[in-house]
Scaffold this motif. Structure first.
Motif, PDB file in Angstrom:
ATOM      1  N   LYS B 132      33.465  30.305  34.856  1.00  0.00           N
ATOM      2  CA  LYS B 132      32.063  30.424  35.275  1.00  0.00           C
ATOM      3  C   LYS B 132      31.938  30.458  36.796  1.00  0.00           C
ATOM      4  O   LYS B 132      31.079  31.154  37.334  1.00  0.00           O
ATOM      5  N   GLN B 133      32.815  29.690  37.465  1.00  0.00           N
ATOM      6  CA  GLN B 133      32.802  29.715  38.941  1.00  0.00           C
ATOM      7  C   GLN B 133      33.201  31.098  39.442  1.00  0.00           C
ATOM      8  O   GLN B 133      32.577  31.651  40.357  1.00  0.00           O
ATOM      9  N   ARG B 134      34.240  31.668  38.816  1.00  0.00           N
ATOM     10  CA  ARG B 134      34.692  33.010  39.218  1.00  0.00           C
ATOM     11  C   ARG B 134      33.618  34.053  38.915  1.00  0.00           C
ATOM     12  O   ARG B 134      33.408  34.988  39.684  1.00  0.00           O
ATOM     13  N   LEU B 135      32.908  33.868  37.799  1.00  0.00           N
ATOM     14  CA  LEU B 135      31.834  34.800  37.423  1.00  0.00           C
ATOM     15  C   LEU B 135      30.710  34.773  38.473  1.00  0.00           C
ATOM     16  O   LEU B 135      30.192  35.817  38.888  1.00  0.00           O
ATOM     17  N   LYS B 136      30.396  33.552  38.901  1.00  0.00           N
ATOM     18  CA  LYS B 136      29.337  33.379  39.907  1.00  0.00           C
ATOM     19  C   LYS B 136      29.711  34.115  41.208  1.00  0.00           C
ATOM     20  O   LYS B 136      28.887  34.819  41.798  1.00  0.00           O
ATOM     21  N   ILE B 137      30.965  33.944  41.617  1.00  0.00           N
ATOM     22  CA  ILE B 137      31.440  34.599  42.847  1.00  0.00           C
ATOM     23  C   ILE B 137      31.404  36.116  42.681  1.00  0.00           C
ATOM     24  O   ILE B 137      30.950  36.854  43.565  1.00  0.00           O
ATOM     25  N   ALA B 138      31.840  36.596  41.506  1.00  0.00           N
ATOM     26  CA  ALA B 138      31.868  38.050  41.252  1.00  0.00           C
ATOM     27  C   ALA B 138      30.455  38.633  41.324  1.00  0.00           C
ATOM     28  O   ALA B 138      30.239  39.716  41.882  1.00  0.00           O
ATOM     29  N   ILE B 139      29.469  37.899  40.768  1.00  0.00           N
ATOM     30  CA  ILE B 139      28.077  38.386  40.793  1.00  0.00           C
ATOM     31  C   ILE B 139      27.557  38.399  42.231  1.00  0.00           C
ATOM     32  O   ILE B 139      26.918  39.351  42.668  1.00  0.00           O
ATOM     33  N   THR B 140      27.863  37.302  42.970  1.00  0.00           N
ATOM     34  CA  THR B 140      27.436  37.237  44.372  1.00  0.00           C
ATOM     35  C   THR B 140      28.008  38.408  45.179  1.00  0.00           C
ATOM     36  O   THR B 140      27.323  38.995  46.024  1.00  0.00           O
ATOM     37  N   GLU B 146      34.320  43.187  37.538  1.00  0.00           N
ATOM     38  CA  GLU B 146      35.014  41.901  37.378  1.00  0.00           C
ATOM     39  C   GLU B 146      34.136  40.912  36.603  1.00  0.00           C
ATOM     40  O   GLU B 146      34.613  40.175  35.738  1.00  0.00           O
ATOM     41  N   ALA B 147      32.822  40.915  36.912  1.00  0.00           N
ATOM     42  CA  ALA B 147      31.887  39.999  36.246  1.00  0.00           C
ATOM     43  C   ALA B 147      31.848  40.268  34.742  1.00  0.00           C
ATOM     44  O   ALA B 147      31.841  39.315  33.932  1.00  0.00           O
ATOM     45  N   ALA B 148      31.832  41.541  34.351  1.00  0.00           N
ATOM     46  CA  ALA B 148      31.800  41.885  32.919  1.00  0.00           C
ATOM     47  C   ALA B 148      33.076  41.410  32.229  1.00  0.00           C
ATOM     48  O   ALA B 148      33.046  40.885  31.109  1.00  0.00           O
ATOM     49  N   LYS B 149      34.201  41.566  32.933  1.00  0.00           N
ATOM     50  CA  LYS B 149      35.489  41.130  32.386  1.00  0.00           C
ATOM     51  C   LYS B 149      35.493  39.602  32.173  1.00  0.00           C
ATOM     52  O   LYS B 149      35.919  39.097  31.130  1.00  0.00           O
ATOM     53  N   LEU B 150      34.966  38.885  33.179  1.00  0.00           N
ATOM     54  CA  LEU B 150      34.919  37.423  33.085  1.00  0.00           C
ATOM     55  C   LEU B 150      33.970  36.961  31.986  1.00  0.00           C
ATOM     56  O   LEU B 150      34.248  35.999  31.265  1.00  0.00           O
TER      57      LEU B 150
END
Lengths: 193, 167
Positions: B132-140, B146-150
């Motif tokens: 979820k942390q990586r997803l947040k960074i990808a969206i930012t 990358e966000a879709a993959k996460l």
């Protein structure tokens, strides 16, 4: 089962022999605090609740292989002077000695392993080794803890770890969570002059 | 000695308080002592400080107090003796406890031994937290590929966890 007289006649292992650095460190003690899920902590629980915990935990503790031939007693069955002996040998705490119904103590023959039931937490387990012997003491109590968790549902959450009655004494950032370490030191006069 | 609150300045105020036979100690620098209102020992409870409650903390009226529904333990009970009533109290008083633990230790997150029956849950929550942390960074970063993959990885991990719990 060991009688109280045997404890009186046989000093604890850490009192008899000197371990590593025995000229300075008298004993090493590791203490773990654990609680059961679904029960109030002993300080807040009713006597009935404490009895329920005792009935659930004590038979499991009594059947540990480490406790074969152990001394096992409800605190209400121990006289004040006997409790005092156990306190002086660091086998039970003063808090535990003040308790009666719903509390118990189980200790092995060598008095190196002791489990207090319904002290401040449902389980306070400790191992004492002579000298500076923390690793050995930790391994001993860790083994017992691992065996007990197979039968007892510990109160635990991922954030706080093992949930204890007193959050101040918890050590969440330590390698050994919910674990207290103490050493009994001897300082010769020349060192403290 | 370093201040227990800010962990930065040198402590000049050393407090020891014994309430109902329980001793609590805390060391404070001048600034933190003033900020926490440590001027009148008689009107000051160390547990308040450790809980992150200041001297100007709103006094709860009877019936308005934070209470654990499981065991009936109250916040004032904790302030009085520094002990909790049951394991559920950690959820009820959770916010205040973190500041308490932070004042005494380096971190607030448990590391180390985990009971066997909690291991699967712990692994899952650690994995989800990281994803979820990586997803947040990808969206930012507007890295939507990358966000879709996460997002798919999170969904897959959640499904696996449900399966593991059922078996």
């Amino acid at each position: 089962m060991m009688q109280f007289k045997t404890i009186l006649n046989n000093p604890a292992e850490w009192m008899l022999s000197a371990g590593p650095l025995g000229e300075i460190v008298i004993s090493s003690r590791i203490r773990l605090a654990r609680n059961l899920s679904g029960y109030s902590f002993p300080g807040w629980a009713t006597e009935d609740d404490r009895m329920l915990v005792l009935d659930e935990v004590k038979p499991t503790v009594d059947t540990l292989s480490e406790m074969r031939g152990a001394f096992s007693s409800d605190l209400r069955n121990l006289s004040t002077i006997r409790k005092q002996v156990l306190v002086e040998r660091h086998l039970i705490s003063r808090e535990q000695a003040a308790k009666g119904n719903g509390s118990a103590v189980v200790m092995n023959r060598k008095q190196t392993l002791c489990i207090m039931i319904n002290e401040e937490d449902h389980l306070r387990m400790q191992s004492i080794k002579p000298g500076l012997n923390l690793k050995s003491a930790f391994n001993m109590i860790d083994k017992v803890d691992t065996k007990l968790e197979e039968h007892i549902d510990y109160a635990f959450d991922n954030h706080h770890g093992y949930l204890t009655a007193c959050p101040q004494t918890s050590v969440p950032a330590c390698v050994l969570p919910r674990c207290c370490i103490s050493l009994l030191w001897f300082f010769p006069n020349r060192l403290i002059r | 000695m370093i201040c227990d609150v800010c962990k930065d300045k040198h402590a000049t105020v050393y407090l020891t308080q014994i309430v109902d036979g329980q001793m609590q100690k805390v060391n404070l620098c001048d600034a933190c002592a003033k900020e926490k209102g440590v001027t009148d020992p008689t009107g000051f409870a160390l547990a308040d400080l450790l809980l992150g409650l200041g001297s100007d903390e709103k006094v709860n009226l009877p019936g308005d107090e934070l209470t654990c529904e499981t065991c009936g333990f109250t916040q004032s009970g904790f302030k009085k003796n520094g002990r909790l009533g049951c394991s559920e109290c950690y959820q009820v008083f959770g916010g205040g406890l973190d500041s308490l633990v932070k004042a005494m230790h380096k971190g607030t997150l448990h590391v180390g031994k985990v009971p066997t029956r909690y291991k699967v849950t712990k692994q899952f929550t650690d994995q989800i937290t990281e994803l979820k942390q990586r997803l947040k960074i990808a969206i930012t970063d507007e890295n939507f590929e990358e966000a879709a993959k996460l997002r798919d990885e999170i969904k897959s991990a959640e499904d696996e966890f449900v399966c593991a719990k059922e078996h």
